[in-house]
Design an enzyme around this catalytic site. Structure first.
Site, PDB file in Angstrom:
ATOM      1  CD  GLU A 251      23.681  60.137  74.491  1.00 51.61           C
ATOM      2  OE1 GLU A 251      23.747  61.394  74.394  1.00 51.61           O
ATOM      3  OE2 GLU A 251      24.230  59.363  73.713  1.00 51.61           O
ATOM      4  CD  GLU A 382      24.858  68.838  70.809  1.00 51.26           C
ATOM      5  OE1 GLU A 382      25.548  67.870  71.175  1.00 51.26           O
ATOM      6  OE2 GLU A 382      23.616  68.790  70.701  1.00 51.26           O
TER       7      GLU A 382
END
Length: 487
Positions: A251, A382
């Site tokens: 993840e 990000e």
């Protein structure tokens, strides 16, 4: 402030004091709040061997699902009893506002309880129509010893998305938490043993990933790796897992789109825009950091979000009215400020914020950029901080193209009262998770997964539980068998 001191938790107990520690300074104050043992490859090897022994020879995998569920439910009760202590650790080590830390620990309790219920529901299947004298059983079994690597932004909550599910399946675990935020992992391991989890089932080794992470992910005693963290480190984990051909779940990062259509409940969507990017200081992989607003409402909606943002409080995370706490460390603080500078340099319109906030800690002002273009760094990369990028759109096709213009694919959000719009957008988005008319929401029953650079594999839900299991096929022939090569 009392300084907490921890050693590794291996084979059901804390180690004797090592010679080397890592200090954790609170990101909000700079004060030392904890020291963690600085793990070595030898420490990690001991932990894996302990977990291997507990799985191969210990009672945990042999227990009934009901027995494991009873112990996990006692574990949840102990977490609840230690709620205030665990909340304090999260606030001190992470720098997140206390109201969000409370939500995290409540979430830990819920995840453990849900995993306990799954322990009683692990099932296989039977094929009885394969032909005369033929029956097949698909038996679901625990996968074995699991390596669990957890990040610093939700140290207790993300651990609870992994460990209870692994234990419910009958696995044993070695956890490598972030060296910044190891306190909750070590506390939770001790509580699990107090609840009745046998020695060696839940081990924690603290220290730097560069020193002990490779030892864990390449160890021949590991059967499965579950990693949560950056995409770059996730690629290294994949390479390490190849050495022993080990199943891996990742993840990783995200750059979520938060799409607001003109027919949405705009009051709810304004609050959702704030929640999407400022929750947990913006240090959240499912952060809705790219806000797309339909042209007809863009000016008014963006102005409303900006005015609300100006009222947010940045500061002491222990204050009940604080909205945004401190960045995790000086390096990350500087990285977020560099992204803000790049937004200005590339021509985005700065509406609010734009720099460091005052105080002794690593604070960043709540920041919003308007008229952000897809070519800009703040659109593509990000940031992991309280920085919102606003981009306008006209049509459904246009916003879907903008949302999918990302190397990531973890989560996306849609605000519209038109079910046709919601379903059309949701089906075409390239992400593992889509939410409509809410944001950063969910439940333990719902699996989380990513696509593209956001990884693969599942956490939470039935699918997350099954990650920690494997199927074994038993094919049975009864009665006389026809010879193949004659008598």
């Amino acid at each position: 402030m009392t300084v907490r001191s921890y050693t590794h938790f291996i084979n059901g107990r804390f180690d004797a004091a090592p010679t080397d520690f890592v200090e954790r300074n609170a990101p909000a104050t700079g004060e030392t709040v904890a020291t963690f043992a600085s793990g070595t490859p030898e420490d990690m090897d001991r932990a894996v061997r302990s977990a291997r022994e507990a799985f191969d020879k210990g009672p945990w995998p042999q227990m009934s699902g009901m027995e494991r569920a009873e112990i996990l439910n006692r574990f949840a009760e102990l977490v609840k009893a230690n709620y205030d202590k665990l909340v304090q650790i999260e606030v001190e080590e992470v720098g997140k506002p206390i109201r969000f830390a409370r939500g995290d620990i409540s979430g830990v309790v819920g995840l453990i309880r849900y995993a306990a219920s799954l322990a009683m529901q692990m099932v296989g299947s039977t094929y009885t129509n394969l032909g005369a004298n033929k029956t097949a059983l698909l038996m679901r079994e625990p996968i074995g010893v699991v390596a669990l690597v957890t990040p610093w932004n939700f140290p207790a909550l993300i651990l609870a998305q992994k460990v209870p599910f692994a234990l419910a399946a009958g696995c044993t675990a070695v956890v490598k938490p972030s060296e910044f935020t190891s306190g909750s992992a070590l506390e939770l391991a001790a509580l699990a043993v107090e609840a009745g989890v046998p020695a060696g089932v839940f081990n924690v080794v603290s220290g730097k990933g560069s020193v002990i992470g490779k030892t864990l992910t390449e160890h021949p005693g590991i059967d499965f790796i579950s990693f949560t963290g950056s995409t770059g480190v996730g690629q290294q984990v994949i390479e390490a897992s190849a050495k022993n051909v080990v199943k891996t779940s990742l993840e990783l990062g995200g750059k979520s789109a938060n799409m607001v259509f003109a027919d949405a409940d705009l009051d709810a969507a304004v609050d959702g825009a704030l929640m999407g990017v400022f929750f947990n200081n913006g240090e959240c992989c499912v952060s809705g950091s790219r806000l797309f607003v339909q042209n007809s409402i863009a000016d008014d909606f963006t102005a409303r979000v900006t005015e609300r943002t100006k009222k947010l409080k940045v500061g002491n995370p222990f204050d009940e009215d604080t909205d945004i706490g401190a960045m995790i460390d000086p390096k990350h603080h500087g990285k977020v400020l560099e992204y803000i500078d790049s937004g200005v340099a590339e021509g985005a319109k700065l509406l609010v914020g734009g720099g460091a906030a005052g105080g002794a800690g690593h604070f960043v002002q709540a920041t919003i950029f308007d008229h952000v273009q897809p070519t800009m760094k703040i659109f593509q990369e990000e940031i992991f901080g309280p920085v919102l990028s606003v981009t306008r759109f006209e049509t459904v096709d246009e916003v879907i193209e903008l949302a999918n213009d990302s190397p990531f694919g973890l989560s996306n959000y849609v605000w519209s009262k038109n079910i046709d719009t919601v379903m059309t957008v949701a089906k075409r988005l390239k992400s593992g998770w889509v939410q409509a008319n809410t944001i950063i929401d969910g439940a333990p029953q719902l699996p989380l997964t990513g696509v593209k650079g956001s990884g693969f594999g599942y956490e939470m839900g039935q699918a997350g539980f099954e990650e920690f299991t494997q199927l074994k096929t038993l094919f049975i022939h009864t009665g006389a068998r026809t010879p193949v090569f004659g008598s």
